[in-house]
Design a protein around this motif. Structure first.
Motif, PDB file in Angstrom:
ATOM      1  N   HIS B 112       0.693  -1.389  -0.068  1.00 35.46           N
ATOM      2  CA  HIS B 112      -0.035   0.133   0.165  1.00 35.46           C
ATOM      3  C   HIS B 112       0.769   1.322  -0.130  1.00 35.46           C
ATOM      4  N   THR B 113       1.908   1.379   0.709  1.00 35.02           N
ATOM      5  CA  THR B 113       2.788   2.379   0.784  1.00 35.02           C
ATOM      6  C   THR B 113       3.343   2.715  -0.297  1.00 35.02           C
ATOM      7  N   LEU B 114       4.098   1.560  -1.018  1.00 38.19           N
ATOM      8  CA  LEU B 114       4.612   1.664  -2.263  1.00 38.19           C
ATOM      9  C   LEU B 114       3.825   2.139  -3.513  1.00 38.19           C
ATOM     10  N   LEU B 115       2.455   1.699  -3.455  1.00 33.94           N
ATOM     11  CA  LEU B 115       1.304   2.069  -4.520  1.00 33.94           C
ATOM     12  C   LEU B 115       1.242   3.611  -4.257  1.00 33.94           C
ATOM     13  N   HIS B 116       1.034   3.828  -3.045  1.00 36.51           N
ATOM     14  CA  HIS B 116       0.770   5.375  -2.578  1.00 36.51           C
ATOM     15  C   HIS B 116       1.876   6.639  -2.966  1.00 36.51           C
ATOM     16  N   ALA B 117       3.075   5.918  -3.092  1.00 30.80           N
ATOM     17  CA  ALA B 117       4.352   6.528  -3.195  1.00 30.80           C
ATOM     18  C   ALA B 117       4.452   6.687  -4.760  1.00 30.80           C
ATOM     19  N   LEU B 118       4.100   5.708  -5.452  1.00 31.46           N
ATOM     20  CA  LEU B 118       4.042   5.604  -7.026  1.00 31.46           C
ATOM     21  C   LEU B 118       3.034   6.492  -7.453  1.00 31.46           C
ATOM     22  N   GLY B 119       1.989   6.575  -6.664  1.00 32.64           N
ATOM     23  CA  GLY B 119       0.874   7.416  -7.367  1.00 32.64           C
ATOM     24  C   GLY B 119       1.055   9.012  -7.126  1.00 32.64           C
ATOM     25  N   ALA B 120       1.880   9.001  -5.845  1.00 32.67           N
ATOM     26  CA  ALA B 120       2.156  10.375  -5.945  1.00 32.67           C
ATOM     27  C   ALA B 120       3.411  10.860  -6.760  1.00 32.67           C
ATOM     28  N   ALA B 121       4.262   9.853  -7.065  1.00 35.15           N
ATOM     29  CA  ALA B 121       5.513  10.326  -7.799  1.00 35.15           C
ATOM     30  C   ALA B 121       5.114  10.554  -9.504  1.00 35.15           C
ATOM     31  N   LEU B 122       4.345   9.552  -9.745  1.00 40.17           N
ATOM     32  CA  LEU B 122       3.985   9.414 -11.360  1.00 40.17           C
ATOM     33  C   LEU B 122       3.335  10.458 -11.737  1.00 40.17           C
TER      34      LEU B 122
END
Lengths: 163, 164
Positions: B112-122
């Motif tokens: 969940h953290t990884l997806l959240h970070a990806l969502g914010a970065a991409l």
């Protein structure tokens, strides 16, 4: 077996259906062994199994096959032209029977099924419409076009392909 | 009054009728009955739980229904209102740390953290491109399947000698 073969036009599928019908007959053996209409029961169950199979198969393989193409898109000869041809002259019994079965199996499903139900299952137009869940007019049209296409298949041009 | 066309139709009907009615019944393959017997023998030795529910013993069916209802009730009880009876907090505090759901929960949290970070970065456009690529691959896979089916499976499955 004959009913299944003619309706499905596929040896393997017809065998599967026939096997299912025999298994069902075995489970209803008590009832069937005392019934005078056991033959009729078997025929009706076979017919229904085949029609169910065709419906299921059509849904499953709609994308992968020609089923959406219910209309025959090949050239259709007028009645007079079909009648001018000789159909099965000069063929012995075995070859003639095989030729007719092949011609029947080669018909598109939309025409073959009502034709088989009419000629081999002895159903009336209204009963066929009820079984196939379509209008009476469509059944009549499909059977008429089925006759025409069958006549084309039985004609000398189609026969040349085999001989 | 019958037109020439009607006369042609009547002739066609008569000829088709004559040809089709003359067709004999076809013989079933000799191994069909043998296959049916084999299947019956297989069905006979199959244990009751592998047969259809309708043929299970009545007592077993009743137990199955009761067990299913109880299980469904327990799941609903825990998920819908975990703290109503103090079950959740008691259960969670008593659970041993080595149980599998600890690692599963940690894995989920990391994902969940990884997806959240990806969502914010991409950038948003990348998500659309990614989704379009996935859909594109899906369509290509389905089309390849259809092509293989049409060219290999269907050609062998149709009636032998098919004209059309």
């Amino acid at each position: 077996m004959t009913t299944a073969l003619r309706l499905l036009a596929d040896q393997q599928q017809a065998q599967d259906v026939a096997q299912n019908v025999f298994l069902r007959a075995y489970t209803h053996f008590e009832m069937l062994s005392q019934s005078a209409s056991a033959g009729g029961w078997l025929k009706t169950v076979t017919r229904n199994e085949c029609l169910n199979h065709l419906t299921r198969h059509r849904k499953r393989w709609r994308l992968f096959s020609d089923y959406p193409q219910t209309e025959h898109d090949g050239p259709e000869l007028p009645v007079e032209a079909v009648l001018d041809q000789t159909w099965l002259d000069g063929m012995d019994d075995a070859r003639r029977e095989a030729h007719v079965e092949r011609a029947l199996a080669a018909l598109p499903q939309a025409f073959r099924v009502p034709l088989v139900l009419f000629y081999f299952e002895d159903l009336a137009y209204a009963e066929i419409a009820q079984q196939l869940q379509c209008s009476l007019a469509k059944v009549k049209t499909d059977i008429h076009r089925g006759r025409l296409l069958l006549a084309q298949q039985l004609g000398p041009k189609a026969r040349e392909l085999y001989t | 009054m019958m037109t020439q066309h009607d006369h042609g139709d009547a002739q066609l009907i008569a000829r088709v009728e004559r040809v089709l009615r003359a067709q004999p019944l076809q013989k079933a393959p000799p191994d069909l009955i043998e296959k049916v017997y084999q299947q019956l023998a297989l069905n006979a030795v199959r244990p009751w739980w592998q047969r259809s529910y309708a043929t299970w013993p009545a007592a077993t069916r009743a137990v199955f229904v009761l067990t299913s209802l109880t299980a469904a009730r327990i799941v609903y009880w825990v998920l819908a209102s975990p703290d109503r009876y103090g079950v959740s907090s008691h259960f969670m505090s008593q659970r041993p740390s080595w149980l599998w759901w600890d690692s599963a929960a940690q894995g989920l949290e990391r994902g969940h953290t990884l997806l959240h970070a990806l969502g914010a970065a991409l950038p948003t456009a990348w998500w659309y491109v990614g989704a379009a690529t996935l859909i594109g691959f899906y369509i290509v896979c389905v089309l390849c399947g259809a092509l293989v089916y049409r060219s290999m499976v269907r050609s062998t499955a149709t009636y032998e000698g098919c004209l059309l």
